[in-house]
Enzyme design. Structure first.
Site, PDB file in Angstrom:
ATOM      1  N   HIS A  26       0.837  -1.207   0.000  1.00  0.00           N
ATOM      2  CA  HIS A  26       0.000   0.000   0.000  1.00  0.00           C
ATOM      3  C   HIS A  26       0.867   1.251   0.000  1.00  0.00           C
ATOM      4  O   HIS A  26       2.063   1.200   0.308  1.00  0.00           O
ATOM      5  CB  HIS A  26      -0.903   0.014   1.243  1.00  0.00           C
ATOM      6  CG  HIS A  26      -0.135   0.122   2.543  1.00  0.00           C
ATOM      7  ND1 HIS A  26       0.599  -0.918   3.060  1.00  0.00           N
ATOM      8  CD2 HIS A  26       0.019   1.157   3.403  1.00  0.00           C
ATOM      9  CE1 HIS A  26       1.171  -0.540   4.186  1.00  0.00           C
ATOM     10  NE2 HIS A  26       0.847   0.732   4.418  1.00  0.00           N
ATOM     11  N   ASP A  49       0.551   4.836   2.085  1.00  0.00           N
ATOM     12  CA  ASP A  49      -0.181   5.146   3.313  1.00  0.00           C
ATOM     13  C   ASP A  49      -1.428   5.987   3.072  1.00  0.00           C
ATOM     14  O   ASP A  49      -1.384   7.020   2.396  1.00  0.00           O
ATOM     15  CB  ASP A  49       0.735   5.848   4.316  1.00  0.00           C
ATOM     16  CG  ASP A  49       1.606   4.825   5.034  1.00  0.00           C
ATOM     17  OD1 ASP A  49       1.132   3.712   5.285  1.00  0.00           O
ATOM     18  OD2 ASP A  49       2.781   5.147   5.305  1.00  0.00           O
ATOM     19  N   HIS A 102       4.749   0.175   0.166  1.00  0.00           N
ATOM     20  CA  HIS A 102       5.510  -0.601   1.145  1.00  0.00           C
ATOM     21  C   HIS A 102       4.649  -1.713   1.731  1.00  0.00           C
ATOM     22  O   HIS A 102       3.417  -1.719   1.585  1.00  0.00           O
ATOM     23  CB  HIS A 102       6.094   0.289   2.240  1.00  0.00           C
ATOM     24  CG  HIS A 102       5.058   1.033   3.020  1.00  0.00           C
ATOM     25  ND1 HIS A 102       4.400   2.138   2.525  1.00  0.00           N
ATOM     26  CD2 HIS A 102       4.531   0.812   4.263  1.00  0.00           C
ATOM     27  CE1 HIS A 102       3.536   2.578   3.417  1.00  0.00           C
ATOM     28  NE2 HIS A 102       3.588   1.789   4.478  1.00  0.00           N
ATOM     29  N   ARG A 122       6.165   6.245  14.562  1.00  0.00           N
ATOM     30  CA  ARG A 122       5.718   6.533  13.193  1.00  0.00           C
ATOM     31  C   ARG A 122       5.136   7.935  13.101  1.00  0.00           C
ATOM     32  O   ARG A 122       4.342   8.346  13.956  1.00  0.00           O
ATOM     33  CB  ARG A 122       4.636   5.513  12.821  1.00  0.00           C
ATOM     34  CG  ARG A 122       4.118   5.598  11.426  1.00  0.00           C
ATOM     35  CD  ARG A 122       3.047   4.525  11.257  1.00  0.00           C
ATOM     36  NE  ARG A 122       2.583   4.429   9.902  1.00  0.00           N
ATOM     37  CZ  ARG A 122       1.764   5.290   9.326  1.00  0.00           C
ATOM     38  NH1 ARG A 122       1.327   6.319   9.997  1.00  0.00           N
ATOM     39  NH2 ARG A 122       1.387   5.113   8.073  1.00  0.00           N
TER      40      ARG A 122
HETATM   41  C1  SIN Z   1       3.222   0.987   7.844  1.00  0.00           C
HETATM   42  O1  SIN Z   1       2.671   0.352   6.949  1.00  0.00           O
HETATM   43  O2  SIN Z   1       3.060   2.190   7.949  1.00  0.00           O
HETATM   44  C2  SIN Z   1       4.120   0.262   8.858  1.00  0.00           C
HETATM   45  C3  SIN Z   1       5.293  -0.378   8.198  1.00  0.00           C
HETATM   46  C4  SIN Z   1       6.113  -1.209   9.161  1.00  0.00           C
HETATM   47  O3  SIN Z   1       5.780  -1.329  10.342  1.00  0.00           O
HETATM   48  O4  SIN Z   1       7.123  -1.753   8.714  1.00  0.00           O
END
Ligand code: SIN
Length: 305
Positions: free
Chosen positions: A107, A109, A260, A276
């Site tokens: 995806h 974000d 990602h 994050r």
């Molecule tokens: C995310 O998808 O924002 C998290 C990615 C991760 O925890 O590696």
């Protein structure tokens, strides 16, 4: 001292050495921004940052996205900075973490909101013995390697991005009330299938297996064959970089041109914890159903629950 930038894979990704993210001169920040535009994903190993220093670094690339209380994630938000949250599989009050399985499908974000974040930042605090890797895929390459005919067909299309369309374990764990709140607060959003990057001017594919359910003005059945092809095409190995984390790594990526995937390649009894942040960008999409969109905007004006 000038920064050193070393490529990490053919598709995307570079390691940046020689930068202390807690105190960056304007020239270093500019060099980091240029490297980000070129490599899409940057890795800064060995950073010693407080939570707020990490948030302050992210904020130098734009205003931090603040998630509404309706997301039910307030326990994971830093009270000193609402734009900073924790992604972890550590239980809170003997309950499974609500962020334990974030990002388990490819995806970009929050593409399911009209103003999705342009960049996301993760800071690694705790890791299992092995695994907990994150993969990235270059969506400029995904677009540029399509045939001229398919690129021309995709250029004018829009697609529906739906947070509840992803059917992953976190969505399946929602109660009917939580589903109703999500449906009201995050109604399906139309986004361009091909996103033009505001800075580089390059075109990138902007659909994902996580949340893209159909093309606008087409049914799911009609959309499925082409979407399936695009989902597979967009994450082929030559376009990807797999990051093996070390504690104290900061990684930033560009959601406009990279997707990602957080891999579940670790023992879930061991703890993986990331801080994050995300920075907001321009409005690129709109709600598919104008009435649902208007109701959502009105709800936004109410004080947080
Ligand atoms: C995310 O998808 O924002 C998290 C990615 C991760 O925890 O590696």
């Amino acid at each position: 001292m000038p920064i050193e930038v070393h490529r990490l894979a053919h598709g995307l990704g570079a390691e940046v050495l020689g930068a202390d993210l807690s105190r960056l001169e304007p020239a270093t920040l500019e060099a980091i921004h240029a490297a980000w535009m070129q490599h899409l994903v940057l890795v800064f190993p060995g950073q010693q940052l407080t939570n707020l220093e990490f948030a302050a670094f992210s904020e130098r690339f734009g205003a931090l996205e603040v998630l509404g209380s309706y997301q039910g994630l307030d326990e994971y938000v830093d009270p000193a900075c609402r734009g900073l949250m924790t992604v972890t599989n550590r239980e809170i009050a003997n309950e499974p973490s609500r962020t334990r399985a974030v990002g388990r499908k490819w995806h970009a974000d929050r593409s399911f909101v009209p103003q999705a974040p342009i960049g996301t930042f993760l800071y690694c605090r705790e890791l299992p013995d092995v695994g907990g890797d994150t993969m990235f895929a270059n969506q400029y390459l995904a677009y540029e390697t399509l045939s001229e005919g398919l690129r021309a067909a995709l250029d004018p299309l829009w697609a529906v991005h739906d947070v509840l369309g992803r059917h992953d374990s976190l969505v399946k764990a929602l109660s009917p009330e939580q589903v109703a709140i999500k449906r009201r607060m995050d109604p399906p959003t139309a986004q361009p299938v091909v996103r033009v990057h505001e800075v580089t001017g390059r075109r990138a594919l902007y659909v994902s297996e996580a949340v893209t359910t159909r093309f606008v003005d087409m049914t799911e059945d009609e959309s499925r064959p082409l979407l399936r092809f695009l989902f597979q095409h967009s994450v082929q190995p030559t376009f990807t970089y797999r990051h093996r984390w070390h504690v104290d790594d900061v990684v930033m990526w560009d959601n406009r041109c990279a997707m990602h995937l957080a891999l579940a390649d670790f023992d879930p009894r061991q703890i993986r914890t990331m801080l994050r942040t995300s920075v907001v960008g321009p409005v690129t999409g709109h709600f598919v159903d104008a009435a649902a969109g208007a109701a959502r905007e009105a709800a936004n004006e109410l004080p947080a629950a």
